[in-house]
Design a protein around this motif. Structure first.
Motif, PDB file in Angstrom:
ATOM      1  N   GLY A 156     145.606 -50.214  63.212  1.00 41.59           N
ATOM      2  CA  GLY A 156     146.512 -51.073  63.935  1.00 41.59           C
ATOM      3  C   GLY A 156     146.463 -50.780  65.419  1.00 41.59           C
ATOM      4  O   GLY A 156     145.419 -50.431  65.966  1.00 41.59           O
ATOM      5  N   GLU A 157     147.612 -50.885  66.044  1.00 43.09           N
ATOM      6  CA  GLU A 157     147.724 -50.741  67.494  1.00 43.09           C
ATOM      7  C   GLU A 157     147.663 -49.286  67.962  1.00 43.09           C
ATOM      8  O   GLU A 157     147.115 -48.987  69.035  1.00 43.09           O
ATOM      9  CB  GLU A 157     149.056 -51.370  67.921  1.00 43.09           C
ATOM     10  CG  GLU A 157     149.338 -51.427  69.390  1.00 43.09           C
ATOM     11  CD  GLU A 157     150.730 -51.978  69.654  1.00 43.09           C
ATOM     12  OE1 GLU A 157     151.135 -51.994  70.824  1.00 43.09           O
ATOM     13  OE2 GLU A 157     151.422 -52.371  68.685  1.00 43.09           O
ATOM     14  N   VAL A 158     148.226 -48.354  67.176  1.00 45.45           N
ATOM     15  CA  VAL A 158     148.325 -46.944  67.583  1.00 45.45           C
ATOM     16  C   VAL A 158     147.842 -46.019  66.472  1.00 45.45           C
ATOM     17  O   VAL A 158     148.622 -45.243  65.912  1.00 45.45           O
ATOM     18  CB  VAL A 158     149.774 -46.594  68.022  1.00 45.45           C
ATOM     19  CG1 VAL A 158     150.097 -47.222  69.358  1.00 45.45           C
ATOM     20  CG2 VAL A 158     150.789 -47.033  66.962  1.00 45.45           C
ATOM     21  N   PRO A 159     146.552 -46.029  66.124  1.00 48.88           N
ATOM     22  CA  PRO A 159     146.077 -45.272  64.966  1.00 48.88           C
ATOM     23  C   PRO A 159     145.758 -43.797  65.204  1.00 48.88           C
ATOM     24  O   PRO A 159     145.636 -43.018  64.240  1.00 48.88           O
ATOM     25  CB  PRO A 159     144.792 -46.019  64.602  1.00 48.88           C
ATOM     26  CG  PRO A 159     144.281 -46.506  65.930  1.00 48.88           C
ATOM     27  CD  PRO A 159     145.512 -46.842  66.744  1.00 48.88           C
ATOM     28  N   ASN A 160     145.602 -43.399  66.480  1.00 48.26           N
ATOM     29  CA  ASN A 160     145.127 -42.044  66.757  1.00 48.26           C
ATOM     30  C   ASN A 160     146.098 -40.982  66.251  1.00 48.26           C
ATOM     31  O   ASN A 160     147.290 -41.032  66.509  1.00 48.26           O
ATOM     32  CB  ASN A 160     144.895 -41.866  68.258  1.00 48.26           C
ATOM     33  CG  ASN A 160     143.740 -42.707  68.744  1.00 48.26           C
ATOM     34  OD1 ASN A 160     142.892 -43.132  67.968  1.00 48.26           O
ATOM     35  ND2 ASN A 160     143.713 -42.982  70.038  1.00 48.26           N
ATOM     36  N   LEU A 218     152.288 -51.073  65.034  1.00 52.11           N
ATOM     37  CA  LEU A 218     151.482 -50.945  63.830  1.00 52.11           C
ATOM     38  C   LEU A 218     150.510 -49.772  63.960  1.00 52.11           C
ATOM     39  O   LEU A 218     149.749 -49.690  64.920  1.00 52.11           O
ATOM     40  CB  LEU A 218     150.717 -52.240  63.577  1.00 52.11           C
ATOM     41  CG  LEU A 218     149.842 -52.315  62.339  1.00 52.11           C
ATOM     42  CD1 LEU A 218     150.679 -52.207  61.075  1.00 52.11           C
ATOM     43  CD2 LEU A 218     149.046 -53.626  62.339  1.00 52.11           C
ATOM     44  N   ILE A 219     150.517 -48.889  62.950  1.00 52.77           N
ATOM     45  CA  ILE A 219     149.631 -47.721  62.958  1.00 52.77           C
ATOM     46  C   ILE A 219     148.355 -48.021  62.160  1.00 52.77           C
ATOM     47  O   ILE A 219     147.237 -47.961  62.678  1.00 52.77           O
ATOM     48  CB  ILE A 219     150.337 -46.492  62.372  1.00 52.77           C
ATOM     49  CG1 ILE A 219     151.646 -46.207  63.110  1.00 52.77           C
ATOM     50  CG2 ILE A 219     149.423 -45.274  62.427  1.00 52.77           C
ATOM     51  CD1 ILE A 219     152.497 -45.136  62.456  1.00 52.77           C
ATOM     52  N   HIS A 220     148.504 -48.299  60.877  1.00 50.39           N
ATOM     53  CA  HIS A 220     147.411 -48.655  59.984  1.00 50.39           C
ATOM     54  C   HIS A 220     147.918 -49.678  58.986  1.00 50.39           C
ATOM     55  O   HIS A 220     149.118 -49.757  58.725  1.00 50.39           O
ATOM     56  CB  HIS A 220     146.902 -47.431  59.212  1.00 50.39           C
ATOM     57  CG  HIS A 220     146.073 -46.477  59.988  1.00 50.39           C
ATOM     58  ND1 HIS A 220     144.772 -46.734  60.367  1.00 50.39           N
ATOM     59  CD2 HIS A 220     146.360 -45.235  60.457  1.00 50.39           C
ATOM     60  CE1 HIS A 220     144.300 -45.699  61.039  1.00 50.39           C
ATOM     61  NE2 HIS A 220     145.230 -44.779  61.109  1.00 50.39           N
TER      62      HIS A 220
END
Lengths: 112, 111
Positions: free
Chosen positions: A58-62, A45-47
């Protein structure tokens, strides 16, 4: 047909370029989210957003930004693309009951 | 740390065989969802299980949610080549709307 529409389907970017992945749904779903899928890593999950004007990480938003100005649209922005962002990106939507997501068909992004 | 562990990661069987895919976690979920994904496409929802101990059937597919709502299984009876695909389990935590996915089971059914 009702569902989640993602554009483009394929994209090649050079390192440092920016772009926006588009996502639109016509099911009046409150919840929308972006995932990336990488070999051996599964869907991450990003956003996500629970309604217009509300977004969260989420988990990897950068390296990614999102906004939700309407219920229908949830674009994902890459500000300065990096090779590590080479992946397949999926947008998904759902009611807030969480009874099942509808996924788009994905955007395959390559950063060189 | 992977919240949801799926096993096996790969499965290659002959047409007509039975199989079971497992999805395990130490966390409690408000619901557990199963998806099937084909190459070049997004995941498609197969079923959502909500109640501990719940069993749902979809033709030759049987889904079960563990009593403690921490694990689930997918059983396919008399597998067919059309069942080939990536099967994904996903859990919805009680405290938020985030859906967490397992890494998937890649099933190949040979004619």
């Amino acid at each position: 047909n009702a569902g989640v529409t993602q554009t483009p389907k394929f994209q090649v970017l050079k390192t440092g370029q920016s772009m926006t992945l588009q996502c639109a749904q016509d099911m009046n779903h409150e919840y929308m989210s972006w995932y990336r899928q990488d070999p051996g890593m599964g869907l991450r999950l990003i956003h996500y957003s629970v309604g217009a004007g509300i977004t969260d990480q989420g988990e990897v938003p950068n390296g990614y930004n999102v906004s939700r100005s309407t219920t229908e649209d949830f674009p994902l922005r890459l500000l300065s693309a990096a090779p590590s962002q080479t992946s397949v990106y999926f947008c998904a939507s759902s009611t807030l009951r969480g009874d099942g997501y509808t996924f788009g068909s994905g955007t395959r992004l390559t950063v060189v | 740390t992977q919240l949801l562990e799926q096993s096996p990661q790969f499965l290659s069987i002959q047409e007509g065989e039975n199989l079971t895919v497992y999805c395990n976690s130490s966390s409690v979920f408000s619901s557990l969802q199963w998806y099937r994904q084909e190459p070049g496409e997004g995941p498609v929802l197969l079923v959502t299980v909500v109640t501990g101990g719940e069993v749902k059937k979809l033709k030759r597919l049987t889904f079960q949610f563990g009593d403690a709502r921490k694990d689930s299984s997918l059983h396919i009876t008399a597998a067919q080549p059309g069942d080939t695909g990536l099967y994904l389990c996903a859990g919805l935590r009680p405290s938020n709307y985030k859906l967490t996915f397992g890494k998937g089971t890649l099933l190949t059914v040979n004619p």
